[in-house]
Structures are given as structure tokens and as C-alpha cells.
Design a protein around this motif. Structure first.
Motif, mmCIF file in Angstrom:
data_model
loop_
_atom_site.group_PDB
_atom_site.id
_atom_site.type_symbol
_atom_site.label_atom_id
_atom_site.label_comp_id
_atom_site.label_asym_id
_atom_site.label_seq_id
_atom_site.Cartn_x
_atom_site.Cartn_y
_atom_site.Cartn_z
ATOM 1 N N VAL A 62 -3.949 -7.329 2.767
ATOM 2 C CA VAL A 62 -5.384 -7.202 3.144
ATOM 3 C C VAL A 62 -5.865 -5.789 3.114
ATOM 4 C CG1 VAL A 62 -7.134 -7.614 4.965
ATOM 5 C CG2 VAL A 62 -5.483 -9.415 3.930
ATOM 6 N N LEU A 63 -5.110 -4.835 3.968
ATOM 7 C CA LEU A 63 -5.263 -3.600 4.111
ATOM 8 C C LEU A 63 -5.396 -2.942 2.692
ATOM 9 C CD1 LEU A 63 -5.835 -0.965 5.397
ATOM 10 C CD2 LEU A 63 -3.506 -0.616 5.669
ATOM 11 N N ARG A 64 -4.350 -3.096 1.719
ATOM 12 C CA ARG A 64 -4.245 -2.441 0.363
ATOM 13 C C ARG A 64 -5.341 -2.922 -0.265
ATOM 14 N NH1 ARG A 64 -0.383 -5.548 -2.913
ATOM 15 N NH2 ARG A 64 -2.251 -6.722 -3.274
ATOM 16 N N ASP A 65 -5.791 -4.069 -0.292
ATOM 17 C CA ASP A 65 -7.003 -4.481 -1.216
ATOM 18 C C ASP A 65 -8.176 -3.697 -0.759
ATOM 19 O OD1 ASP A 65 -5.444 -6.089 -2.663
ATOM 20 O OD2 ASP A 65 -6.248 -7.924 -1.694
ATOM 21 N N ILE A 66 -8.526 -3.641 0.779
ATOM 22 C CA ILE A 66 -9.745 -3.009 1.225
ATOM 23 C C ILE A 66 -9.615 -1.369 0.956
ATOM 24 C CG2 ILE A 66 -10.541 -1.893 3.750
ATOM 25 C CD1 ILE A 66 -9.758 -4.880 4.737
ATOM 26 N N GLN A 67 -8.379 -0.801 1.065
ATOM 27 C CA GLN A 67 -8.056 0.556 0.717
ATOM 28 C C GLN A 67 -8.586 0.842 -0.917
ATOM 29 O OE1 GLN A 67 -7.727 2.540 2.910
ATOM 30 N NE2 GLN A 67 -6.912 4.383 1.997
ATOM 31 N N ARG A 68 -7.954 -0.045 -1.691
ATOM 32 C CA ARG A 68 -8.330 0.025 -3.142
ATOM 33 C C ARG A 68 -10.084 0.298 -3.252
ATOM 34 N NH1 ARG A 68 -3.985 -3.516 -6.050
ATOM 35 N NH2 ARG A 68 -2.122 -2.320 -5.617
ATOM 36 N N ASN A 69 -10.754 -0.745 -2.706
ATOM 37 C CA ASN A 69 -12.193 -0.755 -2.600
ATOM 38 C C ASN A 69 -12.799 0.516 -2.033
ATOM 39 O OD1 ASN A 69 -12.371 -3.291 -4.184
ATOM 40 N ND2 ASN A 69 -12.284 -4.358 -2.197
#
Length: 117
Positions: A62-69
């Protein structure tokens, strides 16, 4: 030729002799924002790496996806800052990167304070 004319014609040479750099090309400011961005980005990577090792796999995904955005948004905002700056677009771009990255470090620290201890 009077002294004022000579100074006007040789200002860049004189300024370089005094400070070792020209002030009218924004290099000192650009270097300062770039150094700030690099330091905040290094801290962000350290926070991210620590969270990667401490969060569960689903939490980290979840954090990785938020970070990419967030990275896409950061870059978009920097591009917009640059596009709207008539004075010094490269400074506006780098300043935006530094400010966004600083804010992201604080946000992650607040959100994951206990995990980072």
C-alpha cells in the motif's frame, strides 16, 4: 571612457574576481536548492527503506503504491512551478522538488512515527 562605463562593461569579470562566481546566472541559488533536495531525498529514501524492512508485506505494498503516486505528483508540481516561473524556471523546479520532498519526509515520519522508532 569613464570608470562607470568600465565597470559596466567588465562587471561579470569583476564579480567573478570578488566571489569566484557570477551572480546573474542564478547558480548559487540553484546549487542551494539542489543540495537541499538531495539531502531531503536521501532522508526520504532512508525512511522508505526502513519502512520496507519493518512493515508487513501488504502494508508495504500500500505504501509503495502511494509513494509511486506521490512521485508522479511531485514531478508534475515541479514541472508546473517551472512552467509558471518567468524569472528562473530551473530554480522554481528544484525548489518545488525540495519542498515537496521535505513535506513528504515529515508526513511519513508523522504517519509511521512508532514504526520508525
Amino acid at each position: 571612457m569613464n570608470k562607470t562605463t568600465l565597470i559596466g562593461q567588465n562587471f561579470d569579470k569583476i564579480a567573478y574576481a570578488i566571489d569566484g562566481e557570477r551572480r546573474d546566472n542564478f547558480d548559487p541559488m540553484l546549487k542551494a536548492f539542489d543540495a537541499s533536495y538531495k539531502q531531503w531525498n536521501a532522508l526520504l529514501n532512508e525512511i522508505y527503506g526502513t519502512l520496507k524492512s519493518r512493515l508487513s508485506s501488504p502494508e508495504f505494498t500500500v505504501l509503495r503504491d502511494i509513494q509511486r503516486n506521490w512521485i508522479k505528483e511531485r514531478d508534475h508540481n515541479a514541472g508546473s512551478a517551472s512552467a509558471y516561473s518567468e524569472y528562473a524556471p530551473e530554480i522554481a523546479y528544484t525548489e518545488s522538488l525540495a519542498a515537496s520532498t521535505r513535506e513528504r519526509c515529515y508526513a511519513l515520519f508523522e504517519q509511521y512515527r512508532e514504526t520508525l522508532r
